[in-house]
Write an enzyme that holds these catalytic residues in place. Structure first.
Site, mmCIF file in Angstrom:
data_model
loop_
_atom_site.group_PDB
_atom_site.id
_atom_site.type_symbol
_atom_site.label_atom_id
_atom_site.label_comp_id
_atom_site.label_asym_id
_atom_site.label_seq_id
_atom_site.Cartn_x
_atom_site.Cartn_y
_atom_site.Cartn_z
ATOM 1 N N CYS A 257 46.442 -2.078 21.903
ATOM 2 C CA CYS A 257 46.455 -2.439 20.491
ATOM 3 C C CYS A 257 46.751 -1.169 19.694
ATOM 4 O O CYS A 257 46.066 -0.153 19.865
ATOM 5 C CB CYS A 257 45.106 -3.023 20.077
ATOM 6 S SG CYS A 257 44.947 -3.323 18.305
ATOM 7 N N CYS B 285 51.955 -9.141 29.922
ATOM 8 C CA CYS B 285 50.929 -9.800 30.724
ATOM 9 C C CYS B 285 49.582 -9.335 30.163
ATOM 10 O O CYS B 285 49.164 -8.204 30.383
ATOM 11 C CB CYS B 285 51.124 -9.367 32.172
ATOM 12 S SG CYS B 285 50.048 -10.152 33.330
ATOM 13 N N CYS C 256 43.495 -0.255 17.232
ATOM 14 C CA CYS C 256 42.222 0.309 17.716
ATOM 15 C C CYS C 256 42.320 0.984 19.086
ATOM 16 O O CYS C 256 41.340 1.555 19.555
ATOM 17 C CB CYS C 256 41.143 -0.763 17.737
ATOM 18 S SG CYS C 256 41.368 -2.040 18.999
ATOM 19 N N CYS D 266 39.399 -5.633 17.331
ATOM 20 C CA CYS D 266 39.540 -5.269 15.917
ATOM 21 C C CYS D 266 40.138 -6.358 15.034
ATOM 22 O O CYS D 266 40.160 -6.224 13.817
ATOM 23 C CB CYS D 266 40.348 -3.988 15.773
ATOM 24 S SG CYS D 266 42.132 -4.187 16.081
ATOM 25 N N CYS E 253 43.749 -9.146 18.369
ATOM 26 C CA CYS E 253 42.948 -8.262 19.226
ATOM 27 C C CYS E 253 41.488 -8.681 19.120
ATOM 28 O O CYS E 253 40.949 -8.830 18.026
ATOM 29 C CB CYS E 253 43.118 -6.813 18.772
ATOM 30 S SG CYS E 253 42.107 -5.633 19.693
#
Length: 138
Positions: A98, A123, A101, A51, A48
């Site tokens: 995510c 995607c 976060c 984070c 991510c």
């Protein structure tokens, strides 16, 4: 929702570029075929961008020709969360976030004959992830 990484809107704005903020925190979408990882074949882990949590591995990345990096499975079942997205009238989708976060990553689609082990296509916006290449010595 309570996330492991919980920052104020002001903190996210300070840490992310304007475009990153738009996609990750406002559920925006980068233009198709413009992201840095759309055609990447580098072996590694995709984390991510907000984070640093591990989200996807290159072994599950495939060419779906949709204009964004596509994966058929997250790195771990707890790495991402999904929720219904009705932001486009008449076109319900499933949003991917995510799990660490809460940042928007993209969408997941099922049952479109991808020929992958899961028949799923995550995607994902390139700007929502960062590739950590595998050690070239291994």
């Amino acid at each position: 929702m309570g996330y492991k990484v919980d920052k104020s809107d002001e903190q996210w704005r300070e840490e992310l570029s304007e475009e990153e903020y738009h996609v990750l925190r406002e559920a925006g979408t980068e233009r198709a075929f413009t992201g840095e990882y759309t055609d990447t074949k580098t072996v590694g882990v995709y984390n991510c961008r907000a984070c640093g949590a591990e989200l996807f591995r290159s072994q599950t990345k495939f060419e779906s020709h949709c204009g964004w990096p596509s994966f058929y499975d997250p790195a771990d079942t707890d790495a991402v969360e999904t929720r219904a997205d009705h932001s486009i009238p008449g076109r319900p989708r499933t949003e991917v976030r995510c799990a660490t976060c809460g940042s928007h990553l993209g969408h997941v689609f099922a049952g479109e004959g991808y020929g992958t082990p899961t028949d799923l296509r995550y995607c994902i916006n390139s700007i929502a992830i960062r590739l950590d290449p595998a050690d070239s010595d291994s």
